[in-house]
Enzyme design. Sequence first.
Site, PDB file in Angstrom:
ATOM      1  N   GLY A  96       0.720  -1.257   0.048  1.00 38.35           N
ATOM      2  CA  GLY A  96       0.038   0.127   0.129  1.00 38.35           C
ATOM      3  C   GLY A  96       0.765   1.254  -0.058  1.00 38.35           C
ATOM      4  O   GLY A  96       2.019   1.113  -0.174  1.00 38.35           O
ATOM      5  N   ASP A 214      10.697  -3.231  15.282  1.00 39.23           N
ATOM      6  CA  ASP A 214      10.804  -2.464  13.815  1.00 39.23           C
ATOM      7  C   ASP A 214      11.539  -1.029  14.242  1.00 39.23           C
ATOM      8  O   ASP A 214      11.440   0.081  13.377  1.00 39.23           O
ATOM      9  CB  ASP A 214       9.781  -2.191  13.091  1.00 39.23           C
ATOM     10  CG  ASP A 214       9.893  -2.166  11.568  1.00 39.23           C
ATOM     11  OD1 ASP A 214      11.251  -2.500  11.089  1.00 39.23           O
ATOM     12  OD2 ASP A 214       9.258  -1.808  10.962  1.00 39.23           O
TER      13      ASP A 214
END
Length: 451
Positions: A96, A214
């Site tokens: 996306g 992350d």
Amino acid sequence: MYELLRDSDGEIGSETLNSSQSSMSSDSCSSFSRLSFDALEIPAKASYSQESFALKPHRSSDYAWEAIRSATFHRKNGLSFRDFKLIRRIGSGDIGSVYLSRLRTHGAGEDGCYYAMKVVDKEALALKKKVERAETEKRILKMLDHPFLPTLYAEFEASHYTCVVMEFCSGGDLHTLRHKQPGKRFSLSSARFYAAEVLVALEYLHMMGIIYRDLKPENVLVRSDGHIMLSDFDLSLCSNAIPAVESPDSSPDPTTTSSLSSTSRARTRSSSSLSCLYNRLFRSRKVRTVSMNRRFVAEPVSARSCSFVGTHEYVAPEVAAGKSHGNAVDWWALGIFIYELIYGRTPFSGETNEATLRNIVKKPLFFPTESPASASEVHARDLISGLLVKDPATRLGSKRGAADVKTHPFFKGLNFALIRSYKPPGIPSLRRVSSCHERLKKSSSSKFDYF
């Protein structure tokens, strides 16, 4: 830098992503994909309930939040894609893109508040077997209520796309900002400030039982006021965190550890159990009379995963070696993060991704110069060395989490409880405005030159 992913079954995927394209980074594209843009111009299916708009405490005076609430109360079926105007793409990934968008408000002409809209292709999501990751991220976003973490303003569906509306950070990301600094690195004082705010954000996430997995400069965004916001939670691991009150000079209470293990095995506690147990602890006579040197600890020490996720230069040794991992991976990543901010590069980077992983597992930690230039750098190196211990069991933060990291001399004199009111480092390219409305007034002349 590249991201590597391993699915839940343990197989390493062949896909790689350029990590400089973080979900809300300062990178922009000159034009939209017309096909994708048109596909979104279809009546959207709202996914709202009135409970979605319970006021978030740290957003009590937020113009962007109030604009969303006001617009929603005028819609019988909640907000849809037609309530937003897409301005341009500001980030992209494999499933996306993220668009700078503006809320269309009735009677406000061209006024409206800016947001970051993450548009995810559900078909691509299913083909790449990442539906669970996307759902995990949305679930986490709904849980968060913290100044250094994203605010989920709205979510809805349009055609075969899922749209998530979040806070827009006009200051870009720390990866981009670092490259604009002299020598492509931050000063020690700036690095200390950013590290402290990231530490506070990680503390909150771990208290909620969320292991981030992350952390990297590309995922640390800078708001218009200069403070940070962590982004991208699709690689995060949700688990349980059991609070305890401990003395800093003693090992964890065996009874607490035993309770933690049994509770972790049962996996029956909901997120509300954290606050319930917290209240019980602090209502007890024993805790009310506890000495001031005790600390509240809520670290998901029992969480384990075998998934191979993260960015090569930031993964911990246990992940690089293919072993199971837990909360300690975030503290390793914090060490790499601080090292990169101060020295302009990561410590274990190799010529290839495979070489980088080998270095992480086997290569000792080295600093660019033999001797630190100041006492502050001495403390910085000591903190980095404690965080970059290859054995996760003895790594700084692995037992008590942020409660141990906060007490390091590198952060001496810093009041973590008041850091939100500290003046951020001066960054010439950053536009500081007092409200979203002021930013809107200047948008026609500035042409978004803070990108």
